[in-house]
Design a protein around this motif. Structure first.
Motif, PDB file in Angstrom:
ATOM      1  N   GLN A 145      31.527  12.369  28.005  1.00 44.25           N
ATOM      2  CA  GLN A 145      31.355  11.002  27.079  1.00 44.25           C
ATOM      3  C   GLN A 145      32.600  10.083  27.715  1.00 44.25           C
ATOM      4  OE1 GLN A 145      31.706  10.472  22.217  1.00 44.25           O
ATOM      5  NE2 GLN A 145      30.306  11.991  23.297  1.00 44.25           N
ATOM      6  N   MET A 146      32.052   8.725  27.606  1.00 42.93           N
ATOM      7  CA  MET A 146      32.943   7.570  27.758  1.00 42.93           C
ATOM      8  C   MET A 146      32.570   6.648  26.880  1.00 42.93           C
ATOM      9  SD  MET A 146      33.075   5.742  31.397  1.00 42.93           S
ATOM     10  CE  MET A 146      33.498   3.993  31.449  1.00 42.93           C
ATOM     11  N   ALA A 147      33.520   5.885  26.317  1.00 43.99           N
ATOM     12  CA  ALA A 147      33.239   4.857  25.368  1.00 43.99           C
ATOM     13  C   ALA A 147      32.540   3.595  26.375  1.00 43.99           C
ATOM     14  CB  ALA A 147      34.552   4.021  24.848  1.00 43.99           C
ATOM     15  N   ASN A 148      32.010   2.691  25.294  1.00 42.78           N
ATOM     16  CA  ASN A 148      31.072   1.529  26.061  1.00 42.78           C
ATOM     17  C   ASN A 148      32.354   0.286  26.604  1.00 42.78           C
ATOM     18  OD1 ASN A 148      29.557  -0.880  26.745  1.00 42.78           O
ATOM     19  ND2 ASN A 148      28.397  -0.244  24.886  1.00 42.78           N
ATOM     20  N   PRO A 149      32.206   0.004  27.742  1.00 46.62           N
ATOM     21  CA  PRO A 149      33.237  -0.910  28.345  1.00 46.62           C
ATOM     22  C   PRO A 149      33.191  -2.177  27.593  1.00 46.62           C
ATOM     23  CG  PRO A 149      32.182   0.408  30.061  1.00 46.62           C
ATOM     24  CD  PRO A 149      31.429   0.646  28.675  1.00 46.62           C
ATOM     25  N   ALA A 150      31.805  -2.246  26.936  1.00 48.26           N
ATOM     26  CA  ALA A 150      31.619  -3.858  26.285  1.00 48.26           C
ATOM     27  C   ALA A 150      32.253  -3.947  25.108  1.00 48.26           C
ATOM     28  CB  ALA A 150      30.144  -4.005  26.074  1.00 48.26           C
ATOM     29  N   SER A 151      32.836  -2.718  24.107  1.00 49.71           N
ATOM     30  CA  SER A 151      33.466  -2.699  23.172  1.00 49.71           C
ATOM     31  C   SER A 151      34.748  -2.144  23.270  1.00 49.71           C
ATOM     32  CB  SER A 151      32.626  -2.274  22.081  1.00 49.71           C
ATOM     33  OG  SER A 151      32.166  -0.693  22.403  1.00 49.71           O
ATOM     34  N   SER A 152      34.968  -1.394  24.040  1.00 55.73           N
ATOM     35  CA  SER A 152      36.408  -0.542  24.137  1.00 55.73           C
ATOM     36  C   SER A 152      37.030  -0.995  25.118  1.00 55.73           C
ATOM     37  CB  SER A 152      35.960   0.968  24.375  1.00 55.73           C
ATOM     38  OG  SER A 152      37.296   1.687  24.535  1.00 55.73           O
ATOM     39  N   GLY A 153      38.386  -1.506  24.872  1.00 55.47           N
ATOM     40  CA  GLY A 153      39.378  -1.768  25.766  1.00 55.47           C
ATOM     41  C   GLY A 153      39.865  -0.629  26.797  1.00 55.47           C
ATOM     42  N   GLY A 154      39.699   0.582  26.419  1.00 55.99           N
ATOM     43  CA  GLY A 154      40.170   1.637  26.970  1.00 55.99           C
ATOM     44  C   GLY A 154      38.899   2.044  28.220  1.00 55.99           C
ATOM     45  N   ALA A 155      37.701   1.739  27.854  1.00 62.11           N
ATOM     46  CA  ALA A 155      36.552   2.132  28.920  1.00 62.11           C
ATOM     47  C   ALA A 155      36.495   0.792  29.998  1.00 62.11           C
ATOM     48  CB  ALA A 155      35.233   2.053  28.088  1.00 62.11           C
ATOM     49  N   TYR A 156      37.020  -0.216  29.248  1.00 57.79           N
ATOM     50  CA  TYR A 156      37.050  -1.369  30.325  1.00 57.79           C
ATOM     51  C   TYR A 156      38.152  -1.182  31.224  1.00 57.79           C
ATOM     52  CZ  TYR A 156      37.847  -6.090  32.249  1.00 57.79           C
ATOM     53  OH  TYR A 156      38.117  -7.167  33.151  1.00 57.79           O
ATOM     54  N   TYR A 185      27.451   6.726  24.963  1.00 58.64           N
ATOM     55  CA  TYR A 185      28.616   5.609  25.154  1.00 58.64           C
ATOM     56  C   TYR A 185      29.196   4.825  23.677  1.00 58.64           C
ATOM     57  CZ  TYR A 185      27.270   5.484  30.098  1.00 58.64           C
ATOM     58  OH  TYR A 185      27.185   5.819  31.606  1.00 58.64           O
ATOM     59  N   PRO A 186      30.080   5.795  22.949  1.00 62.29           N
ATOM     60  CA  PRO A 186      30.401   5.198  21.738  1.00 62.29           C
ATOM     61  C   PRO A 186      31.142   3.887  21.682  1.00 62.29           C
ATOM     62  CG  PRO A 186      31.878   7.020  22.398  1.00 62.29           C
ATOM     63  CD  PRO A 186      30.802   6.988  23.441  1.00 62.29           C
ATOM     64  N   ARG A 187      31.211   3.270  20.744  1.00 64.45           N
ATOM     65  CA  ARG A 187      31.925   1.925  20.882  1.00 64.45           C
ATOM     66  C   ARG A 187      33.317   2.110  20.750  1.00 64.45           C
ATOM     67  NH1 ARG A 187      29.542  -2.727  19.528  1.00 64.45           N
ATOM     68  NH2 ARG A 187      31.293  -3.535  18.418  1.00 64.45           N
ATOM     69  N   SER A 188      33.944   3.194  20.179  1.00 63.50           N
ATOM     70  CA  SER A 188      35.336   3.386  20.081  1.00 63.50           C
ATOM     71  C   SER A 188      35.769   4.051  21.178  1.00 63.50           C
ATOM     72  CB  SER A 188      35.692   3.812  18.668  1.00 63.50           C
ATOM     73  OG  SER A 188      37.174   4.447  18.667  1.00 63.50           O
ATOM     74  N   GLY A 189      37.129   3.608  21.423  1.00 60.92           N
ATOM     75  CA  GLY A 189      37.730   4.469  22.644  1.00 60.92           C
ATOM     76  C   GLY A 189      38.270   6.004  22.264  1.00 60.92           C
ATOM     77  N   GLU A 190      38.416   5.810  20.897  1.00 60.73           N
ATOM     78  CA  GLU A 190      38.745   7.339  20.253  1.00 60.73           C
ATOM     79  C   GLU A 190      37.963   8.308  20.215  1.00 60.73           C
ATOM     80  OE1 GLU A 190      41.277   6.942  17.109  1.00 60.73           O
ATOM     81  OE2 GLU A 190      42.678   5.669  17.964  1.00 60.73           O
ATOM     82  N   ALA A 191      36.568   7.643  20.249  1.00 61.92           N
ATOM     83  CA  ALA A 191      35.448   8.762  19.716  1.00 61.92           C
ATOM     84  C   ALA A 191      35.200   9.872  20.778  1.00 61.92           C
ATOM     85  CB  ALA A 191      34.262   7.811  19.784  1.00 61.92           C
ATOM     86  N   PRO A 192      35.341   9.514  22.182  1.00 64.96           N
ATOM     87  CA  PRO A 192      35.092  10.509  23.159  1.00 64.96           C
ATOM     88  C   PRO A 192      35.853  11.770  23.009  1.00 64.96           C
ATOM     89  CG  PRO A 192      34.803   8.458  24.232  1.00 64.96           C
ATOM     90  CD  PRO A 192      35.447   8.241  22.896  1.00 64.96           C
ATOM     91  N   ILE A 193      37.335  11.557  22.869  1.00 66.73           N
ATOM     92  CA  ILE A 193      38.002  12.813  22.690  1.00 66.73           C
ATOM     93  C   ILE A 193      37.990  13.329  21.232  1.00 66.73           C
ATOM     94  CG2 ILE A 193      40.154  11.486  21.780  1.00 66.73           C
ATOM     95  CD1 ILE A 193      41.938  13.656  23.159  1.00 66.73           C
ATOM     96  N   LYS A 194      37.450  12.803  20.297  1.00 64.24           N
ATOM     97  CA  LYS A 194      37.086  13.222  18.712  1.00 64.24           C
ATOM     98  C   LYS A 194      35.912  14.171  19.025  1.00 64.24           C
ATOM     99  CE  LYS A 194      40.332  11.057  16.431  1.00 64.24           C
ATOM    100  NZ  LYS A 194      41.304  12.007  15.916  1.00 64.24           N
ATOM    101  N   ALA A 209      47.245   9.090  25.896  1.00 64.81           N
ATOM    102  CA  ALA A 209      48.116   9.102  24.900  1.00 64.81           C
ATOM    103  C   ALA A 209      47.286   9.854  23.724  1.00 64.81           C
ATOM    104  CB  ALA A 209      48.431   7.617  24.369  1.00 64.81           C
ATOM    105  N   LEU A 210      46.176   9.848  23.696  1.00 66.78           N
ATOM    106  CA  LEU A 210      44.985  10.321  22.571  1.00 66.78           C
ATOM    107  C   LEU A 210      45.233  12.002  22.690  1.00 66.78           C
ATOM    108  CD1 LEU A 210      42.034   8.164  22.931  1.00 66.78           C
ATOM    109  CD2 LEU A 210      43.973   7.831  21.426  1.00 66.78           C
ATOM    110  N   ALA A 211      45.637  12.540  23.821  1.00 67.82           N
ATOM    111  CA  ALA A 211      45.277  13.988  23.925  1.00 67.82           C
ATOM    112  C   ALA A 211      46.468  14.666  23.097  1.00 67.82           C
ATOM    113  CB  ALA A 211      45.513  14.216  25.308  1.00 67.82           C
ATOM    114  N   PRO A 212      47.634  14.550  22.970  1.00 64.03           N
ATOM    115  CA  PRO A 212      48.654  15.160  22.347  1.00 64.03           C
ATOM    116  C   PRO A 212      48.428  15.578  20.664  1.00 64.03           C
ATOM    117  CG  PRO A 212      49.798  13.870  23.825  1.00 64.03           C
ATOM    118  CD  PRO A 212      48.464  13.421  23.890  1.00 64.03           C
ATOM    119  N   GLY A 213      48.087  13.997  20.000  1.00 69.46           N
ATOM    120  CA  GLY A 213      47.611  14.314  18.600  1.00 69.46           C
ATOM    121  C   GLY A 213      46.476  15.268  18.591  1.00 69.46           C
TER     122      GLY A 213
END
Length: 242
Positions: A145-156, A185-194, A209-213
C-alpha cells in the motif's frame, strides 16, 4: 527534521483480524442477565438498530451509549475498578487493541470462527523485502500500500526519490510495475502504515518517522530502509500573510 522513506511490514505471521465487538472482562457474562450495557462507536442509527433488533431477538434489555472510539476507550479505562459496560461495539481496531493490551477487555472466540473463508484464516508468510526491487516480487501482489502522490506529500516524496535514484524513465517504469502489487492508494500518507498495523496490508511505503509510534502501540511492524538508498525531506513551518 529529516525523515527517511521506507517500506513497512508486520510480523510475517500476522493474521487477519476484525475487531468490532469486545466484552469488558469483569462483565463478560452480562448477556445472560436481564440487561446489557453497550458502548457503541458506529453511526447513531446503526446503534439504534442494533439496540432494538438484539433486544427483540435475545429478549434482553439493551442500554446503548454512543461514543467515539477514543471516548469509549477512556470511559472503559476510567471504570476499570468498577466496570459498568458489558460490550464495546464497533469503531476502528486500534483502540480495541489498546484496550486489550491494557487488559480492559476479555478474549472472545466466536463459535463461527471455523466458518471463515480460508483467506481470512490464513496467516501471511512472506519474505522480508530489503530493497525497492524486492517490492516487485510476484508474491507481494495485492500486499503493498502506498498513498496517492496527488494528495500525499509523503507519496510525492516517494516518486521524487525514485526519480533521483533511478532516473525519470526508469522510475516511471518501476512505478508501473509496482502498481501490479499495490492494493490501494489512500489519500493520507499515514493510512498505509495504519493498514499494516490493522492487518489489512502486508507492506506499506511511508516515512520512517511513522514506524516507532505504531510499534510503541504494540503493533508487530518492522521498518526497513531499501538497499538502493532512500530519500529524505525537511519538515517546514510558514507564517501566513494577513
Amino acid at each position: 527534521m529529516t525523515r527517511s522513506f521506507h517500506p513497512i511490514l508486520p510480523a510475517l505471521t500476522a493474521g487477519i483480524a476484525a475487531l468490532c465487538l469486545v466484552a469488558t472482562p469483569a462483565r463478560a457474562q452480562a448477556a445472560t442477565e436481564d440487561t446489557l450495557n453497550v458502548l457503541c462507536s458506529v453511526q447513531a442509527d446503526w446503534c439504534s438498530l442494533i439496540q432494538t433488533t438484539f433486544s427483540r431477538v435475545a429478549g434482553i434489555k439493551v442500554n446503548v451509549s454512543v461514543r467515539s472510539t477514543g471516548e469509549a476507550l477512556a470511559q472503559i479505562n476510567a471504570e476499570r475498578a468498577n466496570p459498568k459496560t458489558d460490550v464495546w461495539f464497533g469503531g476502528t481496531g486500534d483502540p480495541h487493541l489498546a484496550a486489550a493490551e491494557q487488559e480492559l477487555t476479555a478474549v472472545y472466540k466466536s463459535p463461527s470462527l471455523a466458518r471463515l473463508h480460508p483467506w481470512a484464516q490464513a496467516k501471511r508468510k512472506l519474505p522480508v523485502p530489503r530493497s525497492w526491487a524486492d517490492l516487485l516480487r510476484p508474491e507481494y501482489k495485492g500486499e503493498v500500500q502506498m498513498a496517492n502522490p496527488a494528495s500525499s506529500g509523503g507519496a510525492y516524496t516517494t516518486v521524487a526519490t525514485l526519480v533521483q535514484l533511478m532516473g525519470e524513465d526508469a522510475a516511471w517504469d518501476y512505478l508501473a510495475r509496482l502498481h501490479k502489487n499495490i492494493n490501494t492508494y489512500p489519500r493520507s500518507g499515514e493510512a498505509p502504515i495504519k493498514a499494516v498495523s490493522r492487518g489489512e496490508s502486508a507492506l506499506a511505503i511511508g516515512f520512517i518517522a511513522l514506524a516507532p509510534g505504531e510499534k510503541a502501540l504494540g503493533f508487530p511492524t518492522e521498518a526497513i530502509t531499501p538497499a538502493e538508498g532512500t530519500g529524505a525531506e525537511i519538515g517546514a513551518m510558514s507564517l501566513v500573510k494577513g
